[in-house]
Scaffold this motif. Structure first.
Motif, PDB file in Angstrom:
ATOM      1  N   THR A 172       0.819  -1.206   0.000  1.00 38.08           N
ATOM      2  CA  THR A 172       0.000   0.000   0.000  1.00 38.08           C
ATOM      3  C   THR A 172       0.857   1.262   0.000  1.00 38.08           C
ATOM      4  O   THR A 172       0.661   2.165  -0.820  1.00 38.08           O
ATOM      5  N   VAL A 173       1.817   1.332   0.915  1.00 38.73           N
ATOM      6  CA  VAL A 173       2.630   2.549   0.996  1.00 38.73           C
ATOM      7  C   VAL A 173       3.620   2.635  -0.160  1.00 38.73           C
ATOM      8  O   VAL A 173       4.014   3.737  -0.559  1.00 38.73           O
ATOM      9  N   MET A 174       4.014   1.484  -0.721  1.00 35.72           N
ATOM     10  CA  MET A 174       4.926   1.530  -1.854  1.00 35.72           C
ATOM     11  C   MET A 174       4.243   2.136  -3.079  1.00 35.72           C
ATOM     12  O   MET A 174       4.854   2.913  -3.828  1.00 35.72           O
ATOM     13  N   HIS A 297       9.554   3.832   5.005  1.00 38.02           N
ATOM     14  CA  HIS A 297       8.540   3.051   5.726  1.00 38.02           C
ATOM     15  C   HIS A 297       9.221   2.183   6.768  1.00 38.02           C
ATOM     16  O   HIS A 297      10.198   1.488   6.472  1.00 38.02           O
ATOM     17  N   CYS A 298       8.700   2.207   7.996  1.00 41.28           N
ATOM     18  CA  CYS A 298       9.243   1.362   9.065  1.00 41.28           C
ATOM     19  C   CYS A 298       8.347   0.151   9.283  1.00 41.28           C
ATOM     20  O   CYS A 298       7.179   0.278   9.653  1.00 41.28           O
ATOM     21  N   ASP A 299       8.909  -1.025   9.040  1.00 41.05           N
ATOM     22  CA  ASP A 299       8.229  -2.289   9.315  1.00 41.05           C
ATOM     23  C   ASP A 299       8.580  -2.693  10.746  1.00 41.05           C
ATOM     24  O   ASP A 299       9.704  -3.084  11.032  1.00 41.05           O
ATOM     25  N   ALA A 300       7.592  -2.573  11.623  1.00 44.83           N
ATOM     26  CA  ALA A 300       7.771  -2.975  13.023  1.00 44.83           C
ATOM     27  C   ALA A 300       6.745  -4.050  13.357  1.00 44.83           C
ATOM     28  O   ALA A 300       6.144  -4.057  14.441  1.00 44.83           O
ATOM     29  N   ALA A 301       6.536  -4.964  12.422  1.00 50.19           N
ATOM     30  CA  ALA A 301       5.430  -5.915  12.491  1.00 50.19           C
ATOM     31  C   ALA A 301       5.347  -6.620  13.841  1.00 50.19           C
ATOM     32  O   ALA A 301       4.275  -6.696  14.442  1.00 50.19           O
ATOM     33  N   TYR A 302       6.468  -7.132  14.318  1.00 52.49           N
ATOM     34  CA  TYR A 302       6.467  -7.842  15.605  1.00 52.49           C
ATOM     35  C   TYR A 302       6.945  -6.941  16.739  1.00 52.49           C
ATOM     36  O   TYR A 302       6.213  -6.655  17.683  1.00 52.49           O
ATOM     37  N   ALA A 303       8.177  -6.453  16.630  1.00 49.00           N
ATOM     38  CA  ALA A 303       8.809  -5.777  17.764  1.00 49.00           C
ATOM     39  C   ALA A 303       8.213  -4.415  18.070  1.00 49.00           C
ATOM     40  O   ALA A 303       8.419  -3.879  19.165  1.00 49.00           O
ATOM     41  N   GLY A 304       7.459  -3.845  17.144  1.00 51.88           N
ATOM     42  CA  GLY A 304       6.828  -2.555  17.425  1.00 51.88           C
ATOM     43  C   GLY A 304       5.923  -2.598  18.630  1.00 51.88           C
ATOM     44  O   GLY A 304       5.680  -1.570  19.280  1.00 51.88           O
ATOM     45  N   ARG A 375     -11.519   3.099   2.126  1.00 50.82           N
ATOM     46  CA  ARG A 375     -11.210   2.433   0.855  1.00 50.82           C
ATOM     47  C   ARG A 375     -10.090   3.155   0.120  1.00 50.82           C
ATOM     48  O   ARG A 375      -9.391   2.566  -0.707  1.00 50.82           O
ATOM     49  N   ASP A 376      -9.913   4.459   0.425  1.00 53.80           N
ATOM     50  CA  ASP A 376      -8.865   5.254  -0.210  1.00 53.80           C
ATOM     51  C   ASP A 376      -7.527   5.141   0.513  1.00 53.80           C
ATOM     52  O   ASP A 376      -6.566   5.813   0.150  1.00 53.80           O
ATOM     53  N   TRP A 377      -7.477   4.309   1.551  1.00 57.30           N
ATOM     54  CA  TRP A 377      -6.250   4.124   2.328  1.00 57.30           C
ATOM     55  C   TRP A 377      -5.682   2.715   2.152  1.00 57.30           C
ATOM     56  O   TRP A 377      -4.785   2.315   2.876  1.00 57.30           O
ATOM     57  N   GLN A 378      -6.206   1.953   1.190  1.00 59.88           N
ATOM     58  CA  GLN A 378      -5.828   0.541   1.079  1.00 59.88           C
ATOM     59  C   GLN A 378      -5.976   0.080  -0.359  1.00 59.88           C
ATOM     60  O   GLN A 378      -6.534   0.787  -1.198  1.00 59.88           O
TER      61      GLN A 378
END
Length: 550
Positions: A172-174, A297-304, A375-378
């Motif tokens: 999405t952010v890409m 973009h920061c991927d903090a999927a688990y440790a966030g 819907r405009d955010w995804q």
């Protein structure tokens, strides 16, 4: 017979009630299902964490065609235990110490039940105002709990949106990053005319490049493929504890721009999959200033999730240098899958890239600009009522409960690392344990602490994220005989543990080093299971080493 009478007869011929059951039958079935679910959770420690079935097992247990006549719920429910549970890996088992956790809790289950009952695709506000407005509220609550910068709150230019997964958030952010870069470049060049802008935009997109650390999750490369752009991986080193730094990013950017390519996206990570490494956000802030057109973009999927603890919130403050931040509540924050929480500093960047308004979606509320249409955010149009389960979870635990939950698992991780460190005759800890994760290797017999982790070793693309390759190929970067022996023995120990199916662990490859990962972070994790897993590791390692000595 008149058409009205014919319709009445046809309606009367329905053999299944409109909702599949009558109200009283549903109450009876639901009560039974809830009792069975509670029994499942209370017996999880006694169930094998891994299934003992062969591929295609379910085809042998189920008919080859759907039933012609409907079946009673009592018949259907019996098949859960008979056919489904034998083929499940039990992620909620306290003996599950693989990948990263996938939370499930009773409040989350109740939220899913209500979401299923209400079933609203909720692509815009008018579809069900409560769905949109609750999402905005709980995402602001979470931003505050994680101490994210004010710019990620909805009362300003930013805000949060619930995605299905961290991988979906990346895509999405890409796409938003791509379109923001193209739009800015068109404005700089002063391109006018619809066709001219479209043609020039295509030319610009053909030169775009996304970048990320070699430790970044593979969804970053996949996102670049979906976005139709190039991708470059940046090597990282043990001398920086596998963290991405500006000193590695800057040369990569300079090389690409010298070739006429346009870096537009940089993925950074808080808690990488292999080792829970934290990228050097302080130095990367300089990159953000020097290259303002690059979306970070920061991927903090688990440790966030650890940002709920005040001692980690210095990292929250550093998120001011990223355009977007994502954490999966369904990993470590007690919320059932799926609940990936994406925050952006400027929501307009998402809506400019992803908004499209055909006539059938138009309404006075959306047109007024006073409501949010997620819907405009995804990427998808429709979306589930995922905010309900987050709301239930946050209200059940409260901030203090969340903090105690995370601290409990960090304490368990530290305890396991202490046990491993106390057996220096058997094990080497690969990197400093973080966020309840310990990564270690088995020491070859008769050797001092291994030297294969010397500074400058670059890492491999080992990636044990769920649903991806677990048994990764070993690709040593040195011909060291000791390294090869350590890899061989560690893999042998891991394979033996895996075959016993008492605990579920995962392995990975870091810098050519085959390593075992242990992380116990689901809600039912306890110290006694940590001790049992360690005892199993010790026994298995001693068996493997003993067999080699004979």
């Amino acid at each position: 017979m008149s058409s009205t009478k014919r319709s009445t007869v046809l309606l009367a011929e329905r053999t299944v009630p409109p909702l599949g059951m009558t109200g009283p039958a549903f109450l009876q079935a639901a009560t039974s299902a809830l009792q069975e679910i509670e029994t499942y959770y209370s017996t999880l420690p006694d169930r094998p964490v891994l299934p003992s079935i062969s591929p295609g097992y379910l085809k042998e247990l189920l008919p080859s065609t759907a039933p012609q006549q409907g079946e009673q719920w009592t018949e259907i429910s019996r098949d859960i235990e008979r056919t489904i549970l034998p083929g499940m890996t039990h992620w909620q088992s306290p003996k599950f110490m693989a990948f990263f956790s996938a939370s499930s809790t009773y409040p989350g289950i109740l939220g899913e039940m209500w979401s299923a009952a209400l079933t609203a695709p909720a692509f815009n506000w008018i579809c069900s105002p409560a769905v949109t407005e609750l999402e905005t509220i709980v995402m602001d609550w979470l931003a505050q709990i994680l101490a994210l910068p004010e710019t990620f709150m909805s009362r300003g230019e930013g805000g949060g949106v619930i995605q299905g997964s961290a991988s979906e958030a990346v895509v999405t952010v890409m796409v938003a990053a791509r379109e923001r870069y193209v739009s800015r470049q068109l404005e700089r060049e002063g391109v006018q005319g619809e066709e001219e802008r479209e043609d020039r935009a295509c030319e610009i997109r053909s030169r775009l490049v996304a970048l990320a650390s070699a430790e970044a999750h593979s969804s970053t490369k996949k996102g670049a493929i979906i976005a139709g752009t190039r991708f470059r991986s940046i090597p990282v080193h043990r001398s920086n504890v596998y963290a991405l730094t500006a000193s590695e990013v800057r040369p990569a950017l300079e090389t690409l721009t010298a070739k006429g390519l346009c870096p537009y996206y940089l993925g950074v990570t808080l808690g990488t999959t292999n080792t829970c490494a934290i990228d050097d956000f302080t130095s990367l802030a300089d990159i953000a200033e020097e290259y303002p057109d690059i979306w970070i973009h920061c991927d903090a999927a688990y440790a966030g999730a650890a940002l709920v603890l005040p001692e980690y919130q210095y990292l929250s403050a550093q998120m001011s240098m990223v355009d977007s931040f994502d954490v999966n509540m369904h990993k470590w924050l007690l919320t059932n899958f799926d609940a990936s929480c994406l925050f952006v500093q400027k929501r307009k960047d998402l809506t400019d890239a992803l908004s499209i308004s055909p006539a059938y979606l138009k309404n006075q509320f959306s047109d007024s600009g006073l409501v949010t249409d997620y819907r405009d955010w995804q990427i998808p149009l429709g979306r589930r009522f995922r905010a309900l389960k987050i709301w239930f979870v946050l209200r059940t635990w409260g901030v203090q409960g969340l903090r105690r939950h995370i601290q409990h698992h960090i304490n368990l991780g530290n305890f396991f690392a202490h046990l491993v460190g106390a057996r220096k005759d058997l094990f080497d800890i690969l990197v400093e344990p973080r966020f309840a994760l310990t990564v270690f290797t088995v020491k070859p017999p008769g050797h001092e602490p291994t030297q294969h982790l010397a500074n400058g070793t670059t890492i491999d693309h080992g990636d044990p994220r769920p649903f991806e390759e677990q048994h990764l190929p070993i690709k040593p970067e040195t011909s060291s005989q000791e390294l090869e022996l350590a890899n061989e023995i560690t893999k042998e120990v891991y394979t033996a543990i895996d075959a016993k199916r008492e605990f579920f662990l995962t392995a990975s490859v870091v810098g050519g080093v085959y390593a075992i990962r242990v992380v116990s972070a689901n809600p039912l994790a306890e110290e006694k299971y940590i001790r049992q897993a360690f005892d199993l590791l010790v026994r298995t390692t001693e068996e493997v080493l003993g067999a080699r000595r004979r």
